[in-house]
Design a protein around this motif. Structure first.
Motif, mmCIF file in Angstrom:
data_model
loop_
_atom_site.group_PDB
_atom_site.id
_atom_site.type_symbol
_atom_site.label_atom_id
_atom_site.label_comp_id
_atom_site.label_asym_id
_atom_site.label_seq_id
_atom_site.Cartn_x
_atom_site.Cartn_y
_atom_site.Cartn_z
ATOM 1 N N VAL A 15 3.267 5.291 8.731
ATOM 2 C CA VAL A 15 3.362 4.225 9.925
ATOM 3 C C VAL A 15 2.905 2.985 9.029
ATOM 4 N N LYS A 16 3.214 1.903 9.338
ATOM 5 C CA LYS A 16 2.703 0.712 8.830
ATOM 6 C C LYS A 16 2.446 -0.349 9.726
ATOM 7 N N TYR A 17 1.503 -1.291 9.469
ATOM 8 C CA TYR A 17 1.022 -2.347 10.404
ATOM 9 C C TYR A 17 0.707 -3.508 9.620
ATOM 10 N N THR A 18 1.022 -4.709 10.013
ATOM 11 C CA THR A 18 0.722 -6.017 9.338
ATOM 12 C C THR A 18 -0.257 -6.752 10.360
ATOM 13 N N TYR A 19 -1.329 -7.223 9.620
ATOM 14 C CA TYR A 19 -2.316 -8.178 10.446
ATOM 15 C C TYR A 19 -2.400 -9.470 9.697
ATOM 16 N N GLY A 20 -1.802 -10.399 9.921
ATOM 17 C CA GLY A 20 -2.102 -11.758 9.084
ATOM 18 C C GLY A 20 -1.170 -11.535 8.069
ATOM 19 N N PRO A 21 -1.520 -11.811 6.802
ATOM 20 C CA PRO A 21 -0.819 -11.644 5.509
ATOM 21 C C PRO A 21 -0.989 -10.261 4.985
ATOM 22 N N VAL A 22 -1.740 -9.527 5.511
ATOM 23 C CA VAL A 22 -1.971 -7.992 4.972
ATOM 24 C C VAL A 22 -1.096 -7.140 5.522
ATOM 25 N N THR A 23 -0.549 -5.975 5.000
ATOM 26 C CA THR A 23 0.230 -4.882 5.586
ATOM 27 C C THR A 23 -0.384 -3.610 4.847
ATOM 28 N N GLY A 24 -0.870 -2.833 6.033
ATOM 29 C CA GLY A 24 -1.251 -1.466 5.485
ATOM 30 C C GLY A 24 -0.392 -0.178 5.898
ATOM 31 N N LYS A 25 -0.306 0.761 5.268
ATOM 32 C CA LYS A 25 0.668 1.807 5.152
ATOM 33 C C LYS A 25 -0.076 3.088 5.082
ATOM 34 N N LEU A 26 0.201 4.077 5.875
ATOM 35 C CA LEU A 26 -0.185 5.463 5.806
ATOM 36 C C LEU A 26 0.980 6.463 5.737
ATOM 37 N N GLY A 27 0.910 7.217 5.008
ATOM 38 C CA GLY A 27 2.331 8.172 4.819
ATOM 39 C C GLY A 27 2.018 9.616 4.140
ATOM 40 N N ALA A 28 2.904 10.473 4.505
ATOM 41 C CA ALA A 28 2.828 11.856 3.988
ATOM 42 C C ALA A 28 4.330 12.301 3.626
ATOM 43 N N ALA A 29 4.523 13.236 2.802
ATOM 44 C CA ALA A 29 5.729 13.811 2.395
ATOM 45 C C ALA A 29 5.432 15.252 1.959
ATOM 46 N N TYR A 30 6.064 16.256 2.717
ATOM 47 C CA TYR A 30 5.723 17.729 2.497
ATOM 48 C C TYR A 30 7.090 18.444 2.010
ATOM 49 N N ALA A 31 7.057 19.213 0.787
ATOM 50 C CA ALA A 31 8.098 19.841 0.258
ATOM 51 C C ALA A 31 7.752 21.316 0.513
#
Length: 266
Positions: free
Chosen positions: A132-148
């Protein structure tokens, strides 16, 4: 490797023009194709060198539908120790991306292919992912996961003692307003063994990257590091670290490094 859809049409308005000269804007194409080609001084996958700290050539492409579904491939040169005799990694991806109230949700399945691995080596595996990604002003934050899930490729001998692997991460990125300069940071945590982490099951990796973009070319410099212990063995086959063509020292694969890259977008 995953690309957003790009709006492709514009409409010119003619004030007080007669209907005979009015034209409708062409509808945006339902599919968008994008691609990249890159050269980097080292290919680090989750903090671990896949090229024995040597140059890597990489390329990829994505075809995205306006509905949000996309398919991608991405490839990189690698060194033999990743999977015996393999000289390239190819990632095949099917996913879906959608933006809701400013949040970009992305998920899919990634398949790692090592077509040139030695006969009998179980090297290929798949990994579902989500972010999931979100942009606030000039800054973008992202959290993610991958499961094998547990697979033959995530084991010492390719058959027994199969392992699974969970990777979670967070990222922050920004572009300095009015300039082509970008800055980004990444922190990841890996739980579970893989082909190159047999000696240490859990570890953190992180990097800080500065970039400069000129037209369709991006130059990058990154600092990459992990919290691996020097005493841990890292290679797929213990003992091969002294053989010709393999990493001369397991710790060299995860020690702190500064790498440079140049990426062409098209």
């Amino acid at each position: 490797m995953r690309n957003s859809l790009i709006a492709a049409s514009a409409l010119s308005l003619v004030v007080l023009a007669t209907p005979a000269f009015a034209q409708d804007a062409e509808p945006a194409a339902p599919f968008t194709i994008t691609g990249t080609a890159a050269l980097t001084t080292d290919y680090r996958f989750r903090g671990i060198s896949q090229t024995n700290e040597k140059l890597a050539v990489q390329a990829g492409a994505t075809i995205a539908h306006e509905s949000g579904f996309y398919a991608s491939f991405w490839g990189s040169s690698i060194d033999d120790y990743v999977y015996l005799d393999a000289d390239a990694e190819v990632d095949l991806i099917l996913g879906y991306s959608k933006t809701v109230d400013g949040f970009t949700l992305d998920g899919g399945v990634l398949y790692y292919l090592y077509a040139s691995a030695a006969p009998g080596i179980r090297s290929d595996f798949f990994e579902p992912y989500a972010s999931v990604k979100y942009t606030y002003g000039p800054v973008t934050g992202k959290l993610g996961a991958a499961y094998a899930p547990k697979q033959n490729a995530l084991s010492l001998d390719g058959y027994a003692s199969r392992e699974d692997n969970l990777y979670v991460y967070g990222e922050l990125s920004t572009t300095i307003p009015g300039t082509p300069i970008g800055i980004s940071g990444h922190l990841g945590y890996s739980h579970g063994r893989s082909a190159l982490t047999l000696g240490q099951k859990d570890y953190f990796d992180w990097n800080i990257t500065g970039s400069y973009t000129y037209k369709n070319v991006t130059f990058g410099v990154s600092y990459v590091d992990t919290d691996f212990k020097k005493s841990s063995p890292y290679l797929f086959f213990p003992g091969l670290d002294t053989a010709p063509g393999y990493a001369k020292n397991g710790y060299d694969l995860v020690d702190p490094t500064i790498l440079g890259s140049v990426t062409f977008a098209f």
